[in-house]
Design a protein around this motif. Structure first.
Motif, PDB file in Angstrom:
ATOM      1  N   ASN A 167       0.826  -1.205   0.000  1.00 10.48           N
ATOM      2  CA  ASN A 167       0.000   0.000   0.000  1.00 10.48           C
ATOM      3  C   ASN A 167       0.859   1.253   0.000  1.00 10.48           C
ATOM      4  O   ASN A 167       1.943   1.272   0.574  1.00 10.48           O
ATOM      5  N   ILE A 168       0.344   2.299  -0.634  1.00 10.02           N
ATOM      6  CA  ILE A 168       0.957   3.623  -0.582  1.00 10.02           C
ATOM      7  C   ILE A 168      -0.012   4.511   0.174  1.00 10.02           C
ATOM      8  O   ILE A 168      -1.173   4.653  -0.218  1.00 10.02           O
ATOM      9  N   THR A 169       0.454   5.085   1.281  1.00  5.53           N
ATOM     10  CA  THR A 169      -0.424   5.925   2.102  1.00  5.53           C
ATOM     11  C   THR A 169       0.187   7.302   2.291  1.00  5.53           C
ATOM     12  O   THR A 169       1.399   7.461   2.289  1.00  5.53           O
ATOM     13  N   ASP A 170      -0.659   8.279   2.432  1.00  6.41           N
ATOM     14  CA  ASP A 170      -0.246   9.655   2.710  1.00  6.41           C
ATOM     15  C   ASP A 170       0.665  10.257   1.663  1.00  6.41           C
ATOM     16  O   ASP A 170       1.538  11.036   1.973  1.00  6.41           O
ATOM     17  N   GLY A 171       0.458   9.909   0.413  1.00  8.18           N
ATOM     18  CA  GLY A 171       1.254  10.495  -0.654  1.00  8.18           C
ATOM     19  C   GLY A 171       0.739  11.868  -1.020  1.00  8.18           C
ATOM     20  O   GLY A 171      -0.387  12.242  -0.709  1.00  8.18           O
ATOM     21  N   ASP A 172       1.576  12.629  -1.693  1.00  7.75           N
ATOM     22  CA  ASP A 172       1.174  13.954  -2.138  1.00  7.75           C
ATOM     23  C   ASP A 172       0.766  13.874  -3.611  1.00  7.75           C
ATOM     24  O   ASP A 172      -0.401  13.759  -3.917  1.00  7.75           O
ATOM     25  N   VAL A 173       1.720  13.869  -4.522  1.00  8.81           N
ATOM     26  CA  VAL A 173       1.453  13.727  -5.946  1.00  8.81           C
ATOM     27  C   VAL A 173       2.163  12.458  -6.411  1.00  8.81           C
ATOM     28  O   VAL A 173       3.371  12.338  -6.259  1.00  8.81           O
ATOM     29  N   ILE A 174       1.414  11.519  -6.975  1.00  5.02           N
ATOM     30  CA  ILE A 174       1.973  10.245  -7.399  1.00  5.02           C
ATOM     31  C   ILE A 174       1.613  10.009  -8.860  1.00  5.02           C
ATOM     32  O   ILE A 174       0.455  10.171  -9.259  1.00  5.02           O
ATOM     33  N   LYS A 224      -2.964  12.837  -2.430  1.00  6.88           N
ATOM     34  CA  LYS A 224      -3.722  14.023  -2.817  1.00  6.88           C
ATOM     35  C   LYS A 224      -4.031  14.018  -4.306  1.00  6.88           C
ATOM     36  O   LYS A 224      -5.158  14.257  -4.707  1.00  6.88           O
ATOM     37  N   GLU A 225      -3.006  13.791  -5.142  1.00  9.11           N
ATOM     38  CA  GLU A 225      -3.192  13.766  -6.586  1.00  9.11           C
ATOM     39  C   GLU A 225      -2.582  12.490  -7.135  1.00  9.11           C
ATOM     40  O   GLU A 225      -1.456  12.142  -6.798  1.00  9.11           O
ATOM     41  N   LEU A 226      -3.316  11.810  -8.005  1.00  3.11           N
ATOM     42  CA  LEU A 226      -2.839  10.566  -8.594  1.00  3.11           C
ATOM     43  C   LEU A 226      -3.029  10.605 -10.100  1.00  3.11           C
ATOM     44  O   LEU A 226      -4.102  10.961 -10.587  1.00  3.11           O
ATOM     45  N   VAL A 227      -1.971  10.235 -10.806  1.00  6.42           N
ATOM     46  CA  VAL A 227      -2.033  10.060 -12.254  1.00  6.42           C
ATOM     47  C   VAL A 227      -1.616   8.627 -12.540  1.00  6.42           C
ATOM     48  O   VAL A 227      -0.520   8.213 -12.165  1.00  6.42           O
ATOM     49  N   ILE A 228      -2.494   7.875 -13.167  1.00  6.93           N
ATOM     50  CA  ILE A 228      -2.156   6.525 -13.614  1.00  6.93           C
ATOM     51  C   ILE A 228      -1.928   6.639 -15.118  1.00  6.93           C
ATOM     52  O   ILE A 228      -2.864   6.880 -15.875  1.00  6.93           O
ATOM     53  N   GLY A 229      -0.658   6.539 -15.517  1.00  6.87           N
ATOM     54  CA  GLY A 229      -0.266   6.728 -16.906  1.00  6.87           C
ATOM     55  C   GLY A 229      -0.804   5.638 -17.815  1.00  6.87           C
ATOM     56  O   GLY A 229      -1.354   4.628 -17.365  1.00  6.87           O
ATOM     57  N   ALA A 230      -0.600   5.815 -19.116  1.00  4.45           N
ATOM     58  CA  ALA A 230      -1.132   4.890 -20.112  1.00  4.45           C
ATOM     59  C   ALA A 230      -0.602   3.473 -19.915  1.00  4.45           C
ATOM     60  O   ALA A 230      -1.296   2.507 -20.207  1.00  4.45           O
ATOM     61  N   GLU A 231       0.604   3.331 -19.394  1.00  7.13           N
ATOM     62  CA  GLU A 231       1.173   2.014 -19.128  1.00  7.13           C
ATOM     63  C   GLU A 231       0.944   1.583 -17.681  1.00  7.13           C
ATOM     64  O   GLU A 231       1.312   0.472 -17.300  1.00  7.13           O
ATOM     65  N   GLY A 232       0.365   2.434 -16.866  1.00  3.15           N
ATOM     66  CA  GLY A 232       0.171   2.152 -15.448  1.00  3.15           C
ATOM     67  C   GLY A 232      -1.005   1.244 -15.170  1.00  3.15           C
ATOM     68  O   GLY A 232      -1.981   1.218 -15.921  1.00  3.15           O
ATOM     69  N   ARG A 233      -0.886   0.486 -14.074  1.00  3.70           N
ATOM     70  CA  ARG A 233      -1.961  -0.419 -13.672  1.00  3.70           C
ATOM     71  C   ARG A 233      -1.999  -0.485 -12.156  1.00  3.70           C
ATOM     72  O   ARG A 233      -0.971  -0.686 -11.516  1.00  3.70           O
ATOM     73  N   VAL A 234      -3.194  -0.338 -11.588  1.00  2.00           N
ATOM     74  CA  VAL A 234      -3.396  -0.434 -10.144  1.00  2.00           C
ATOM     75  C   VAL A 234      -4.503  -1.441  -9.877  1.00  2.00           C
ATOM     76  O   VAL A 234      -5.577  -1.352 -10.467  1.00  2.00           O
ATOM     77  N   ASN A 235      -4.219  -2.391  -8.996  1.00  2.00           N
ATOM     78  CA  ASN A 235      -5.217  -3.346  -8.524  1.00  2.00           C
ATOM     79  C   ASN A 235      -5.403  -3.103  -7.038  1.00  2.00           C
ATOM     80  O   ASN A 235      -4.559  -3.524  -6.238  1.00  2.00           O
ATOM     81  N   GLY A 236      -6.468  -2.411  -6.680  1.00  2.00           N
ATOM     82  CA  GLY A 236      -6.709  -2.103  -5.276  1.00  2.00           C
ATOM     83  C   GLY A 236      -7.578  -0.877  -5.133  1.00  2.00           C
ATOM     84  O   GLY A 236      -8.127  -0.347  -6.108  1.00  2.00           O
ATOM     85  N   MET A 237      -7.668  -0.378  -3.916  1.00  2.00           N
ATOM     86  CA  MET A 237      -8.477   0.789  -3.601  1.00  2.00           C
ATOM     87  C   MET A 237      -7.651   2.052  -3.838  1.00  2.00           C
ATOM     88  O   MET A 237      -6.483   2.106  -3.486  1.00  2.00           O
ATOM     89  N   VAL A 238      -8.275   3.063  -4.443  1.00  2.00           N
ATOM     90  CA  VAL A 238      -7.634   4.355  -4.671  1.00  2.00           C
ATOM     91  C   VAL A 238      -8.476   5.417  -3.990  1.00  2.00           C
ATOM     92  O   VAL A 238      -9.690   5.461  -4.163  1.00  2.00           O
ATOM     93  N   GLU A 239      -7.807   6.282  -3.229  1.00  2.00           N
ATOM     94  CA  GLU A 239      -8.476   7.415  -2.596  1.00  2.00           C
ATOM     95  C   GLU A 239      -7.587   8.633  -2.773  1.00  2.00           C
ATOM     96  O   GLU A 239      -6.440   8.636  -2.336  1.00  2.00           O
ATOM     97  N   ALA A 240      -8.114   9.645  -3.467  1.00  2.14           N
ATOM     98  CA  ALA A 240      -7.336  10.848  -3.744  1.00  2.14           C
ATOM     99  C   ALA A 240      -8.263  12.024  -3.975  1.00  2.14           C
ATOM    100  O   ALA A 240      -9.443  11.845  -4.289  1.00  2.14           O
ATOM    101  N   LYS A 241      -7.717  13.214  -3.828  1.00  5.02           N
ATOM    102  CA  LYS A 241      -8.509  14.408  -4.102  1.00  5.02           C
ATOM    103  C   LYS A 241      -8.724  14.552  -5.614  1.00  5.02           C
ATOM    104  O   LYS A 241      -9.805  14.897  -6.060  1.00  5.02           O
ATOM    105  N   SER A 242      -7.678  14.259  -6.390  1.00 12.55           N
ATOM    106  CA  SER A 242      -7.754  14.368  -7.841  1.00 12.55           C
ATOM    107  C   SER A 242      -7.140  13.118  -8.468  1.00 12.55           C
ATOM    108  O   SER A 242      -6.044  12.715  -8.102  1.00 12.55           O
ATOM    109  N   VAL A 243      -7.848  12.514  -9.431  1.00 12.63           N
ATOM    110  CA  VAL A 243      -7.367  11.315 -10.115  1.00 12.63           C
ATOM    111  C   VAL A 243      -7.480  11.518 -11.618  1.00 12.63           C
ATOM    112  O   VAL A 243      -8.530  11.925 -12.108  1.00 12.63           O
TER     113      VAL A 243
END
Length: 129
Positions: free
Chosen positions: A36-43, A56-75
């Motif tokens: 898990n990644i917790t308390d991140g700022d911009v990822i 706070k801010e998350l960008v999942i790039g075109a090659e990026g993949r996340v399997n799990g829960m995401v919580e952010a102010k901006s995605v």
């Protein structure tokens, strides 16, 4: 050019909010993280995450993949997300694939995006300030 405009917009938005120069955490393509990644700022994720991401801010790039829960102010989703999502502002690009349930205040979806799951508008705070 479009990417440059988006980066400039994000820098301007951070400046207007009074934030200093924030260096994003970049998880590059080919990198796999189990945890898990917790308390991140911009990822910015171009690799693969097996776990939850809270920032706070998350960008999942075109090659990026996340399997799990995401919580952010901006995605911003350009790649793939399998799981639940809770955000104030959600942008899903035409290249994105999102399988799961989402709760958001505002959403923008480009044509071509794949979205499978429940979507709900939240009028309260997401808790990521």
């Amino acid at each position: 050019m479009r990417k440059l405009r988006r980066v400039m917009f994000l820098k301007l938005a951070r400046f207007m909010r009074g934030e200093k120069n924030i260096v994003p955490c970049i998880i590059s393509a080919g990198t796999k993280i189990a945890g898990n990644i917790t308390d991140g700022d911009v990822i910015h994720i171009d690799g693969h995450i097996e776990g939850d991401v809270v920032c706070k801010e998350l960008v999942i790039g075109a090659e990026g993949r996340v399997n799990g829960m995401v919580e952010a102010k901006s995605v911003e989703l350009y790649g793939e997300l399998n799981g639940t999502l809770k955000a104030e502002n959600l942008f899903i690009a035409g290249t994105a694939k999102f399988i799961g349930d989402s709760v958001y205040k505002t959403i923008a979806i480009e044509p071509g995006a794949i979205l499978v799951g429940k979507c709900a508008v939240c009028n309260g705070n997401t808790g990521n300030e």
